[in-house]
Write a protein that holds these residues in place. Structure first.
Motif, PDB file in Angstrom:
ATOM      1  N   ASP A 190      23.383 -15.719  10.507  1.00 40.40           N
ATOM      2  CA  ASP A 190      22.456 -16.177  10.723  1.00 40.40           C
ATOM      3  C   ASP A 190      22.167 -17.953  10.607  1.00 40.40           C
ATOM      4  N   ASP A 191      22.154 -17.889  11.902  1.00 40.71           N
ATOM      5  CA  ASP A 191      22.601 -19.475  13.018  1.00 40.71           C
ATOM      6  C   ASP A 191      21.970 -19.878  14.038  1.00 40.71           C
ATOM      7  N   THR A 192      21.477 -20.862  14.064  1.00 41.64           N
ATOM      8  CA  THR A 192      21.095 -21.747  14.486  1.00 41.64           C
ATOM      9  C   THR A 192      21.735 -22.408  15.494  1.00 41.64           C
ATOM     10  N   GLN A 193      22.681 -23.159  16.175  1.00 38.41           N
ATOM     11  CA  GLN A 193      22.720 -24.178  16.838  1.00 38.41           C
ATOM     12  C   GLN A 193      22.452 -24.632  18.119  1.00 38.41           C
ATOM     13  N   ARG A 194      22.364 -26.409  18.150  1.00 40.75           N
ATOM     14  CA  ARG A 194      21.255 -26.858  19.661  1.00 40.75           C
ATOM     15  C   ARG A 194      22.387 -27.371  19.864  1.00 40.75           C
ATOM     16  N   PHE A 195      22.586 -27.980  21.292  1.00 39.25           N
ATOM     17  CA  PHE A 195      23.231 -28.417  21.976  1.00 39.25           C
ATOM     18  C   PHE A 195      22.846 -29.348  23.335  1.00 39.25           C
ATOM     19  N   PRO A 196      23.500 -30.347  23.783  1.00 39.50           N
ATOM     20  CA  PRO A 196      22.924 -30.972  24.403  1.00 39.50           C
ATOM     21  C   PRO A 196      23.817 -30.974  25.830  1.00 39.50           C
ATOM     22  N   LEU A 197      24.000 -30.210  26.803  1.00 43.52           N
ATOM     23  CA  LEU A 197      24.177 -30.046  27.588  1.00 43.52           C
ATOM     24  C   LEU A 197      23.970 -30.625  29.212  1.00 43.52           C
ATOM     25  N   GLY A 198      24.848 -31.215  29.837  1.00 39.94           N
ATOM     26  CA  GLY A 198      24.063 -31.935  31.355  1.00 39.94           C
ATOM     27  C   GLY A 198      22.422 -32.580  30.314  1.00 39.94           C
ATOM     28  N   ASN A 199      21.332 -32.331  32.109  1.00 36.16           N
ATOM     29  CA  ASN A 199      20.466 -32.763  31.430  1.00 36.16           C
ATOM     30  C   ASN A 199      19.653 -31.457  30.844  1.00 36.16           C
ATOM     31  N   GLU A 200      19.997 -30.933  30.087  1.00 35.68           N
ATOM     32  CA  GLU A 200      19.507 -30.067  29.429  1.00 35.68           C
ATOM     33  C   GLU A 200      20.029 -29.672  27.759  1.00 35.68           C
TER      34      GLU A 200
END
Length: 572
Positions: A340-350
């Motif tokens: 169970d894992d959650t990863q959060r990334f900036p990508l472009g303007n999102e």
């Protein structure tokens, strides 16, 4: 929220409604929800999902009119003594004669989840929100007393649906095309059934409601019906989830249908033309693929967050990464699905959030959820083709290989050219487009059939379920169905001096198919009040008129066209 049976919910600051011994709907801040998710007795926390709205010749096509006016002089079945509930949006027009008898309403209660009580108004005690109007209050309004604050949209989806299932055809008024709409022509199915209506609360900034509110609405209707037989019509749905009946909401609905005299009818949805389902199969010879995910269209921008879910066998593992339309990409640092894992990334303007779980607690399947939102509040998402790249972890050891992907239902605004609803550009699959909770086990799922012989059934959601069960169960008329028009005969400001809204409007969709079956269920419940939902579904399937080339199941047509007369005969 799913808990271990018999454990109970821990004390916390927030709102909670108990649906059954294991399921609670809770509202709290994010930190509290995280704390609850870690509590030993909590099995799983499921976020609510967005849900949107999925007669004169259509009722005879079902043969329901044979039961309401039997030619042999037998007892007429009109839903007398049965409660028919509706969970919908757009408002229930209690002022229409279609829903009255001798000047009194047939509506036992309206629960408008979107209102806040004022004055003497009250919320249903067990739920603590919205406003509830009972039969006495509604009759008081009809007699010129204090008015209800519940409101209807012109030609409301909900009023039209209710007219098909239970309208008695009494309303009459001017036809904009000339002449008048006569009484006793546009007659629904169960014309003497009592009615309970729930206006599902609207998610701010959208046209959608949420799955938790729908579950509460169904429970409310069954509670208000008491010991009387009851059938609930749900013409709302979503795209997300495993499509295998194992979501918390679907489990909850199935549990409510265990009692005899409780039936639920769900529309199959109209998602097949929205390109929201894709299927890829990885093999040793082709162990990678790229899903193309379109944001925005025709010069219009996507103004809302987008969600995509991947479901696959937990025997397989793979890597996944997302590529921005402008070329930037993010690569996950772990094999997905993993723990169970959650990863959060900036990508472009999102901002891209990827959550995964290899052995999902509800069904044991592998699950990946991708959420894309703007990094700046109020900004639109980058238009173009986003890419979801999938690669087998070990190409020589692929055991199943199939991955089902669903894009969640989103705002569908014609003024924005529907650009807020993202879609797949490749690997699109028409099968598997039933929208939950139409994949439940005990409910009856209804597809669309063109009884007029014109446009076909192309827009109707198709089975099977992801776990291979035969759904939809059957089909009913849903093309160009004339039924009750909300605000009928009331002034229409857009129509000029003296103009009024029409008492009859035409609509198409599985939302129109489902209430035909709901009405037939009410007829049969009048004669067989102790029948179970499983028995009702099996009876309707056994009695259905085959429409496919053979008598076998068809992913679009189910087991055939509903035949109320044959179903009644089968039960006697």
């Amino acid at each position: 929220m799913l808990l271990q049976p018999g454990t109970g919910l821990p004390e916390f600051t927030g709102h909670a409604v108990q649906i059954n011994e294991s399921v609670f709907i809770v509202e709290a801040d994010l930190d509290t929800l995280r704390w609850l998710a870690e509590y030993p007795s909590v099995v799983y926390v499921e976020a609510p999902r967005p849900m949107g709205e999925d007669l004169d010749t259509s009722v005879p096509a079902t043969k329901a009119n044979v039961l309401s006016s039997p030619p042999s002089g037998g007892a007429a079945l009109t839903g007398l003594g049965v409660v028919v509930g509706f969970v919908d949006r757009g408002g229930m027009d209690w002022k229409l004669e279609d829903f009255q008898v001798n000047g009194h309403t047939r509506i036992l209660a309206i629960w408008d989840q979107s209102l806040r009580p004022v004055g003497t108004e009250k919320s249903p005690a067990a739920y603590g929100y919205g406003v509830e109007y009972d039969k006495t209050t509604i009759d008081g309004d009809l007699a010129g007393g204090p008015p209800l604050r519940h409101r209807c949209n012109p030609g409301s989806h909900a009023t039209h649906v209710a007219g098909i299932a239970v309208g008695n055809g009494s309303s009459t008024g001017p036809n904009p095309a000339g002449g008048v709409f006569p009484a006793a022509k546009y007659v629904g199915v169960a014309t003497n059934a009592d009615i309970i209506y729930v206006e599902a609360v609207k998610i701010p900034g959208t046209t959608l409601t949420s799955s938790d509110r729908v579950a509460e609405a169904i429970k409310y209707i069954f509670e208000k019906a008491g010991k009387r037989p009851c059938v609930v019509n749900v013409s709302l749905g979503n795209n997300g989830g495993a499509h295998d009946s194992e979501s918390v909401v679907e489990r909850t609905i199935d549990r409510m249908l265990e009692a005899n005299g409780r039936v639920l009818v769900k529309s199959a949805g109209n998602e097949v033309d929205w390109d929201c389902h894709a299927v890829v199969v990885l093999t040793a010879g082709d162990p990678r693929c790229t899903l193309e995910w379109q944001f925005g269209r025709s010069g219009r921008h996507d103004r809302t967050p987008n969600e995509l879910e991947l479901w696959s066998s937990s025997r397989d593992r793979f890597r996944i990464w997302v590529e921005h339309p402008q070329g930037s990409s993010l690569v996950t640092s772990k094999i997905i699905p993993g723990a169970d894992d959650t990863q959060r990334f900036p990508l472009g303007n999102e901002i891209v959030t990827v959550s995964s779980q290899r052995f999902h607690p509800l069904n044991g399947a592998s699950y990946v959820h991708i959420h894309v939102d703007s990094a700046q509040a109020g900004a639109t998402l980058s238009s173009g083709v986003w890419k979801v790249c999938i690669e087998a972890h070990d190409p020589s050891n692929i055991k199943d290989g199939r991955i089902d992907a669903w894009i969640e239902r989103d705002l569908r605004d014609a003024a924005n050219n529907y650009a807020d609803q993202s879609l797949f550009r490749n690997f699109v699959a028409a099968d598997g487009t039933l929208n939950p909770p139409g994949t439940i086990r005990r409910g009856i799922t209804v597809g669309n059939y063109d009884h007029l012989g014109g446009a076909g059934v192309s827009a109707s959601g198709r089975g099977p379920t992801r776990d291979g069960r035969n759904k939809p169960d059957l089909v009913a008329p849903g093309f160009r169905v004339w039924s009750s028009g909300a605000l009928g005969n009331q002034p229409n400001p857009a129509g000029g001096a003296g103009a009024v809204f029409a008492v009859r409007v035409e609509k198409t969709g599985t939302s129109m198919s489902a209430p035909h079956v709901t009405g037939v269920c009410a007829q049969l419940l009048e004669a067989f009040p102790a029948i179970s939902s499983a028995q009702m579904g099996a009876t309707l399937v056994a009695a259905a008129s085959a429409l496919a080339p053979s008598t076998s199941f068809d992913n679009q047509l189910g087991f055939g066209l509903i035949d109320a007369k044959e179903a009644d005969t089968a039960l006697r």
